[in-house]
Design a protein around this motif. Structure first.
Motif, mmCIF file in Angstrom:
data_model
loop_
_atom_site.group_PDB
_atom_site.id
_atom_site.type_symbol
_atom_site.label_atom_id
_atom_site.label_comp_id
_atom_site.label_asym_id
_atom_site.label_seq_id
_atom_site.Cartn_x
_atom_site.Cartn_y
_atom_site.Cartn_z
ATOM 1 N N ASP A 194 -41.495 45.265 -17.323
ATOM 2 C CA ASP A 194 -41.419 44.211 -16.319
ATOM 3 C C ASP A 194 -41.679 44.764 -14.925
ATOM 4 O OD1 ASP A 194 -39.089 45.484 -15.517
ATOM 5 O OD2 ASP A 194 -37.746 43.966 -16.353
ATOM 6 N N PHE A 195 -41.622 43.859 -13.951
ATOM 7 C CA PHE A 195 -42.003 44.202 -12.586
ATOM 8 C C PHE A 195 -41.062 45.229 -11.963
ATOM 9 C CE2 PHE A 195 -42.792 43.440 -8.048
ATOM 10 C CZ PHE A 195 -44.178 43.378 -8.024
ATOM 11 N N ASP A 196 -39.789 45.155 -12.298
ATOM 12 C CA ASP A 196 -38.848 46.142 -11.761
ATOM 13 C C ASP A 196 -39.249 47.551 -12.184
ATOM 14 O OD1 ASP A 196 -37.299 44.398 -10.365
ATOM 15 O OD2 ASP A 196 -35.785 44.144 -11.928
ATOM 16 N N ALA A 197 -39.645 47.700 -13.445
ATOM 17 C CA ALA A 197 -40.084 49.009 -13.932
ATOM 18 C C ALA A 197 -41.409 49.412 -13.288
ATOM 19 C CB ALA A 197 -40.218 48.984 -15.453
ATOM 20 N N VAL A 198 -42.279 48.439 -13.055
ATOM 21 C CA VAL A 198 -43.557 48.722 -12.399
ATOM 22 C C VAL A 198 -43.319 49.251 -10.985
ATOM 23 C CG1 VAL A 198 -45.640 47.647 -11.446
ATOM 24 C CG2 VAL A 198 -44.914 47.101 -13.775
ATOM 25 N N ARG A 199 -42.339 48.687 -10.292
ATOM 26 C CA ARG A 199 -42.050 49.119 -8.919
ATOM 27 C C ARG A 199 -41.612 50.577 -8.857
ATOM 28 N NH1 ARG A 199 -38.042 44.861 -6.222
ATOM 29 N NH2 ARG A 199 -38.282 46.326 -4.486
ATOM 30 N N LEU A 205 -42.957 53.007 -10.604
ATOM 31 C CA LEU A 205 -44.063 53.897 -10.985
ATOM 32 C C LEU A 205 -44.581 54.671 -9.767
ATOM 33 C CD1 LEU A 205 -46.057 51.506 -13.346
ATOM 34 C CD2 LEU A 205 -44.620 53.444 -14.020
ATOM 35 N N PRO A 206 -45.319 55.745 -9.979
ATOM 36 C CA PRO A 206 -45.916 56.495 -8.865
ATOM 37 C C PRO A 206 -46.868 55.624 -8.047
ATOM 38 C CG PRO A 206 -46.033 57.750 -10.915
ATOM 39 C CD PRO A 206 -45.574 56.371 -11.288
ATOM 40 N N GLY A 266 -46.263 42.978 -1.527
ATOM 41 C CA GLY A 266 -45.268 43.576 -0.649
ATOM 42 C C GLY A 266 -44.099 44.143 -1.424
ATOM 43 N N GLN A 267 -43.655 43.437 -2.464
ATOM 44 C CA GLN A 267 -42.587 43.955 -3.316
ATOM 45 C C GLN A 267 -43.044 45.217 -4.042
ATOM 46 O OE1 GLN A 267 -39.334 42.587 -3.597
ATOM 47 N NE2 GLN A 267 -40.099 41.528 -1.777
ATOM 48 N N LEU A 268 -44.331 45.288 -4.332
ATOM 49 C CA LEU A 268 -44.897 46.447 -5.012
ATOM 50 C C LEU A 268 -45.206 47.586 -4.037
ATOM 51 C CD1 LEU A 268 -45.755 47.049 -7.967
ATOM 52 C CD2 LEU A 268 -48.055 46.267 -7.355
ATOM 53 N N ARG A 269 -45.320 47.238 -2.747
ATOM 54 C CA ARG A 269 -45.742 48.184 -1.693
ATOM 55 C C ARG A 269 -47.067 48.839 -2.084
ATOM 56 N NH1 ARG A 269 -41.798 48.980 2.222
ATOM 57 N NH2 ARG A 269 -39.755 48.108 1.675
ATOM 58 N N ALA A 270 -48.006 47.983 -2.450
ATOM 59 C CA ALA A 270 -49.315 48.459 -2.901
ATOM 60 C C ALA A 270 -50.212 48.750 -1.702
ATOM 61 C CB ALA A 270 -49.966 47.410 -3.794
#
Length: 463
Positions: free
Chosen positions: A249-254, A256-257, A420-424
């Motif tokens: 899910d997205f929390d786990a994606v956030r 990641l490196p 923004g939540q991902l800080r991509a």
């Protein structure tokens, strides 16, 4: 366990009012308690107050489901300056559970919905059905099950009475129309009608099943985007059956490196924003609960209840306006808006105000350099566009903004919020130029996507 969904218009309106009033009282009480306290004590009280506010919002909005819960999702995604800056991360993290971990409804109540809608006992509909929900969102809960042919499926089931609850919220929204139009005059009656119709459509899972079947066909064999297949023959108005698609899910994606998060950010941007320009259709509900990452690196996109198709003339107009903004042609942009009938009172708006309004929504995608999208950047863009205290675009907010324009703006803002939540980080402008100017892609993903576009067969329209 959540209480049954309240469907009374008065009760739902009162609940929302109670939340607003409760926060006002809590703020005053917190201020009073802080008199004479040390800085450390004041900070601790403020922290406790913010977390209590978030917990109450999660509980009340989560139990209300429907549009009220979508409001909580928006507050978790885009910081609307409800709390002081140093408390915003904690506030948004508490609210973020509303995307897929809201208070659940008892399985027996949900089972009754399935059997009533499908007209058969659960054991005759599925070979196996796990009663523990995988997710609990604004309109329904998701379960894992297995069809008799062995296919693993996800089953989304509407909360009992949520259709009545949403319609009650929409009527309450009508009561707020005057107040909203004072702050956001661009929300014309046509916009309200479009908003209402869109959420009415979200309540019909049979329509969503056909839409998702269409989108899954469109993205079949895509190199990095995947949409689970839907099964309309097993779905109904309140039950949606789709292929089960495992992923983190997205929390786990956030967590990641950076390089992985940047890659996923580009995919999210191409799917939600690029599809409008490239395919003349787009999903209108970008948010973290609708995104998973598969083991093979493909990004899974879910939830197609709010799906829009745009006439080519609207897409061409949007692209023409963005090109004018990108090239600093404020006068041309101004005249485009007047000719289109969006600016009905030219004397009330200057070319600079018109230009500034467009930039408030799109500047992040028009900057020709690498840019990290932060929660502050995403929220600032939205606040600049809608906050009545911002004088720069006040004239534009009083113009005749068409529904299709506002829905495409919504997708842009919400996509920016997800990024923004991902800080991509990416040069978002190089991707945007593919859609605005037909430029050649410069990223590895862009090249793979271009090859897919050139080779894909046309998909049949679901309607």
């Amino acid at each position: 366990m959540a209480k049954p969904v309240s469907t009374s218009r008065l009760a739902r309106g009162s609940k929302l009012g109670a939340v607003v009033a409760g926060q006002a009282v809590r703020k005053r009480r917190t201020k009073l308690f802080m008199i004479g306290r040390s800085a450390e004590a004041r900070a601790r009280l403020a922290d406790e107050s913010v977390l209590r506010m978030a917990d109450q919002l999660v509980r009340v909005l989560g139990e209300m489901k429907g549009l009220a819960m979508k409001l909580g999702q928006l507050l978790s995604l885009l910081d609307m300056e409800l709390v002081p800056p140093r408390h915003r991360d904690a506030f948004q993290q508490r609210l973020s559970v509303l995307f897929d971990h809201a208070p659940t409804v008892a399985f027996e109540d949900m089972r009754r919905v399935i059997e009533e809608d499908r007209g058969a006992p659960l054991a005759e509909l599925f070979a196996d059905f796990d009663p523990e929900p995988l997710a609990a969102a604004s309109i329904g809960q998701v379960y894992r099950a297995r069809l008799f042919d062995g296919t693993e499926v996800a089953v989304k089931v509407q909360y009992p009475g949520v259709d009545l609850a949403v319609r009650a919220d929409l009527r309450n929204l009508g009561l707020l129309r005057i107040m909203i139009q004072q702050a956001l005059p661009g929300f014309t009656p046509a916009v309200f009608d479009e908003f209402r119709n869109s959420f009415e459509n979200e309540l019909d899972y049979a329509v969503e099943a056909r839409t998702q079947q269409h989108v899954a066909a469109v993205y079949a064999d895509h190199p990095f985007i995947t949409v689970p297949q839907a099964f309309p023959e097993h779905s109904s108005r309140r039950v949606l059956v789709t292929e089960f698609s495992p992923g983190i899910d997205f929390d786990a994606v956030r967590a990641l490196p950076d390089i992985e998060r940047d890659r996923i950010g580009e995919i999210i941007y191409r799917f939600y924003v690029g599809s409008c320009f490239e395919l003349a259709e787009f999903c209108g509900d970008p948010h973290p609960g609708n995104i998973l990452l598969r083991d093979d690196g493909k990004v899974v996109f879910l939830d197609f209840g709010l799906f829009k198709r745009m006439a080519q003339e609207h897409i061409t107009f949007e692209a023409t306006c963005l090109r004018a903004a990108a090239e600093d042609r404020s006068q041309d942009l101004y005249e485009l808006m007047i000719d289109r009938g969006i600016i009905q009172y030219p004397a009330a708006v200057t070319p600079e105000e018109c230009y500034d309004y467009i930039l408030s929504a799109a500047e992040w995608m028009l900057v020709d350099e690498k840019l990290t999208i932060t929660p502050e950047l995403a929220s600032g863009a939205l606040l600049h566009a809608i906050d009545p205290r911002q004088p720069e675009s006040a004239g534009m907010r009083r113009q005749n903004l068409p529904p299709e324009h506002l829905f495409s703006r919504r997708v842009g803002f919400w996509t920016c919020g997800v990024l923004g939540q991902l800080r991509a980080t990416a040069n978002w402008n190089t991707m945007t130029r593919e859609w605005l100017y037909g430029a050649e892609p410069v990223t590895e993903l862009g090249l793979a996507h271009r090859d897919w576009l050139r080779g894909r067969p046309p998909a049949a329209d679901p309607h």
